[in-house]
Design an enzyme around this catalytic site. Structure first.
Site, PDB file in Angstrom:
ATOM      1  N   LYS A   1     -46.280  -5.734   3.389  1.00 37.14           N
ATOM      2  CA  LYS A   1     -46.067  -5.567   1.945  1.00 37.14           C
ATOM      3  C   LYS A   1     -47.378  -5.198   1.249  1.00 37.14           C
ATOM      4  O   LYS A   1     -47.443  -4.272   0.443  1.00 37.14           O
ATOM      5  CB  LYS A   1     -45.501  -6.880   1.388  1.00 37.14           C
ATOM      6  CG  LYS A   1     -45.282  -6.957  -0.096  1.00 37.14           C
ATOM      7  CD  LYS A   1     -46.266  -7.814  -0.871  1.00 37.14           C
ATOM      8  CE  LYS A   1     -46.579  -9.185  -0.405  1.00 37.14           C
ATOM      9  NZ  LYS A   1     -47.493  -9.952  -1.247  1.00 37.14           N
TER      10      LYS A   1
ATOM     11  N   LYS B   1     -57.306  -7.593  -4.852  1.00 37.11           N
ATOM     12  CA  LYS B   1     -56.561  -8.161  -3.718  1.00 37.11           C
ATOM     13  C   LYS B   1     -56.090  -7.050  -2.776  1.00 37.11           C
ATOM     14  O   LYS B   1     -56.123  -7.191  -1.545  1.00 37.11           O
ATOM     15  CB  LYS B   1     -55.371  -8.975  -4.245  1.00 37.11           C
ATOM     16  CG  LYS B   1     -54.473  -9.560  -3.176  1.00 37.11           C
ATOM     17  CD  LYS B   1     -55.138 -10.639  -2.326  1.00 37.11           C
ATOM     18  CE  LYS B   1     -54.215 -11.106  -1.212  1.00 37.11           C
ATOM     19  NZ  LYS B   1     -54.815 -12.103  -0.338  1.00 37.11           N
TER      20      LYS B   1
ATOM     21  N   SER C   1     -49.485 -12.076  -4.717  1.00 39.19           N
ATOM     22  CA  SER C   1     -50.070 -10.747  -4.512  1.00 39.19           C
ATOM     23  C   SER C   1     -48.975  -9.725  -4.797  1.00 39.19           C
ATOM     24  O   SER C   1     -48.020  -9.619  -4.027  1.00 39.19           O
ATOM     25  CB  SER C   1     -50.534 -10.567  -3.066  1.00 39.19           C
ATOM     26  OG  SER C   1     -51.405 -11.594  -2.692  1.00 39.19           O
TER      27      SER C   1
HETATM   28  P1  NAD Z   1     -43.811 -17.872   1.219  1.00 40.22           P
HETATM   29  O1  NAD Z   1     -42.768 -16.876   1.575  1.00 40.22           O
HETATM   30  O2  NAD Z   1     -44.192 -18.954   2.173  1.00 40.22           O
HETATM   31  O3  NAD Z   1     -43.419 -18.599  -0.184  1.00 40.22           O
HETATM   32  C1  NAD Z   1     -42.764 -17.988  -1.227  1.00 40.22           C
HETATM   33  C2  NAD Z   1     -41.936 -19.044  -1.944  1.00 40.22           C
HETATM   34  O4  NAD Z   1     -41.298 -18.419  -3.058  1.00 40.22           O
HETATM   35  C3  NAD Z   1     -40.820 -19.627  -1.054  1.00 40.22           C
HETATM   36  O5  NAD Z   1     -40.861 -21.050  -1.124  1.00 40.22           O
HETATM   37  C4  NAD Z   1     -39.543 -19.074  -1.676  1.00 40.22           C
HETATM   38  O6  NAD Z   1     -38.427 -19.954  -1.557  1.00 40.22           O
HETATM   39  C5  NAD Z   1     -39.983 -18.928  -3.129  1.00 40.22           C
HETATM   40  N1  NAD Z   1     -39.147 -17.986  -3.891  1.00 40.22           N
HETATM   41  C6  NAD Z   1     -38.729 -16.753  -3.539  1.00 40.22           C
HETATM   42  N2  NAD Z   1     -37.990 -16.205  -4.526  1.00 40.22           N
HETATM   43  C7  NAD Z   1     -37.960 -17.125  -5.509  1.00 40.22           C
HETATM   44  C8  NAD Z   1     -37.346 -17.162  -6.789  1.00 40.22           C
HETATM   45  N3  NAD Z   1     -36.626 -16.135  -7.241  1.00 40.22           N
HETATM   46  N4  NAD Z   1     -37.521 -18.262  -7.550  1.00 40.22           N
HETATM   47  C9  NAD Z   1     -38.242 -19.314  -7.093  1.00 40.22           C
HETATM   48  N5  NAD Z   1     -38.851 -19.345  -5.899  1.00 40.22           N
HETATM   49  C10 NAD Z   1     -38.691 -18.267  -5.109  1.00 40.22           C
HETATM   50  O7  NAD Z   1     -45.107 -17.024   0.826  1.00 40.22           O
HETATM   51  P2  NAD Z   1     -46.637 -17.534   0.763  1.00 40.22           P
HETATM   52  O8  NAD Z   1     -47.263 -17.367   2.087  1.00 40.22           O
HETATM   53  O9  NAD Z   1     -46.681 -18.838   0.056  1.00 40.22           O
HETATM   54  O10 NAD Z   1     -47.253 -16.393  -0.169  1.00 40.22           O
HETATM   55  C11 NAD Z   1     -47.047 -16.359  -1.580  1.00 40.22           C
HETATM   56  C12 NAD Z   1     -47.888 -15.218  -2.142  1.00 40.22           C
HETATM   57  O11 NAD Z   1     -49.265 -15.454  -1.833  1.00 40.22           O
HETATM   58  C13 NAD Z   1     -47.540 -13.839  -1.551  1.00 40.22           C
HETATM   59  O12 NAD Z   1     -47.628 -12.874  -2.552  1.00 40.22           O
HETATM   60  C14 NAD Z   1     -48.605 -13.642  -0.479  1.00 40.22           C
HETATM   61  O13 NAD Z   1     -48.842 -12.266  -0.228  1.00 40.22           O
HETATM   62  C15 NAD Z   1     -49.802 -14.349  -1.122  1.00 40.22           C
HETATM   63  N6  NAD Z   1     -50.801 -14.871  -0.185  1.00 40.22           N
HETATM   64  C16 NAD Z   1     -50.423 -15.548   0.951  1.00 40.22           C
HETATM   65  C17 NAD Z   1     -51.406 -16.046   1.816  1.00 40.22           C
HETATM   66  C18 NAD Z   1     -51.041 -16.780   3.097  1.00 40.22           C
HETATM   67  O14 NAD Z   1     -51.945 -17.031   3.928  1.00 40.22           O
HETATM   68  N7  NAD Z   1     -49.799 -17.161   3.314  1.00 40.22           N
HETATM   69  C19 NAD Z   1     -52.766 -15.851   1.531  1.00 40.22           C
HETATM   70  C20 NAD Z   1     -53.119 -15.193   0.359  1.00 40.22           C
HETATM   71  C21 NAD Z   1     -52.122 -14.708  -0.490  1.00 40.22           C
END
Ligand code: NAD
Length: 301
Positions: A239, A171, A96
């Site tokens: 965010k 979104k 997102s």
């Molecule tokens: P998270 O923080 O659990 O995971 C993010 C991952 O990205 C981590 O494993 C981190 O190590 C990795 N990362 C960060 N910088 C990086 C880089 N430069 N190179 C490689 N990997 C890198 O977040 P999440 O909950 O998995 O969410 C991911 C996205 O999905 C976000 O944009 C969030 O808003 C969206 N989202 C999350 C949910 C939820 O319920 N958690 C639901 C819908 C949408």
């Protein structure tokens, strides 16, 4: 079957990539957090050392990263996706992020002859694990048709919203509803409990009529248990409301409720709750008025 690259193995990305492996796809993964990479490798994925290497090995590259700067760095930065991806491949960003950043990244991909979709999701970790996410897609019909078998592994409802950036716009609208309704729930439950109501009775009444919401139905029970494990982190909710406010500015749409909710999540972050579940925003008001909306409070004997 197309070879898939998957970058970003967090709460969402890990189960999504695992489902692709289980569906029989050859998946190459990358994350800066090595233990997550190792977990995926144990499930049958291959490891790429950089986003560039992942892209060199893939026909379709997917990212699931926290926010706009991460996607910009991973795609456009040094050893990034754009350095490794070939003409005719497809890039799908499922994070997102800001719609305007999505459009900027898409232009760079298209300039190289790479197809591109923004495909953010709804449905949370449980949806990611079950492969039942809602997926809102921006991009061309042809790129979506190509991606559909892959998206079908991760989601159940796939909606084409428009050209690139429009998935992110949808979104942002989704997150206005989620973020403000959790704040509304906080006010209703804290007021009710402060005035003497049993929170579980109150919730049952509220979900039986027009006050019904996802927040009340699915997040209130966790609040009653005092369970604020994410789920979806307050930092991410904050965010996303920030992205909504930026988008409102761009289109001259006042978002008064979103702005208030944004400040409530800011207050929660100031209290050290950034990594708690977004339902934890209720703690801001609970602490202010000195009640806890928990199971057993004000029980009628
Ligand atoms: P998270 O923080 O659990 O995971 C993010 C991952 O990205 C981590 O494993 C981190 O190590 C990795 N990362 C960060 N910088 C990086 C880089 N430069 N190179 C490689 N990997 C890198 O977040 P999440 O909950 O998995 O969410 C991911 C996205 O999905 C976000 O944009 C969030 O808003 C969206 N989202 C999350 C949910 C939820 O319920 N958690 C639901 C819908 C949408």
């Amino acid at each position: 079957m197309e070879k898939i690259g998957f970058i970003g193995l967090g709460n969402m990305g890990k189960p999504m990539a695992t489902n692709l492996v289980k569906a029989g796809y050859q998946v190459t993964v990358y994350d800066i957090y090595q233990p997550s990479v190792e977990e995926l490798v144990e499930s049958g994925a291959a490891s790429g050392n950089t986003p560039k290497k992942v892209s060199e090995n893939s026909d379709v590259v997917i990212t699931m990263l926290p926010s706009s700067p991460h996607v910009e760095q991973v795609v456009l930065g040094q050893d990034g996706v754009l350095e490794g991806i070939r003409q005719g491949c497809l890039f799908i960003d499922m994070s997102s992020i800001a719609p305007d950043v999505s459009i900027k990244v898409a232009k760079r991909c298209r300039d190289k002859g790479v197809g591109v979709l923004d495909a953010p999701v709804t449905g949370g970790i449980m949806g990611a694990q079950a492969g039942t996410l809602g997926i809102m897609v921006g991009g061309s019909k042809a790129d979506l048709a190509r991606a559909t078998p892959i998206l079908n592994v991760m989601g159940k409802k796939i909606m084409h919203v428009g050209d690139v950036g429009m998935g992110q716009t949808a979104k942002v609208c989704n997150q206005i509803m989620v973020g403000t309704s959790l704040c509304a729930m906080s006010e209703a439950l804290v007021l009710g409990v402060k005035a003497g109501a049993d929170p579980e009775v109150l919730q049952q009444i509220l979900i039986s009529g027009a006050a019904r919401s996802w927040a009340l139905e699915f997040r209130a029970p966790a609040v009653f248990e005092g369970n604020f494990n994410p789920g979806f982190m307050i930092n991410l909710q904050h965010k996303d409301l920030g992205l909504a406010l930026d988008t409102g500015k761009e289109f001259h749409v006042p978002l008064a409720l979103t702005a208030l909710a944004y400040q409530q999540y800011e207050a929660a972050r100031a209290k050290g709750l950034g990594e708690a579940d977004h339902a934890g925003v209720i703690k801001v008001l609970e602490d202010l008025v000195g009640v806890e909306v928990r199971k057993g409070v004000n029980k009628i004997s």
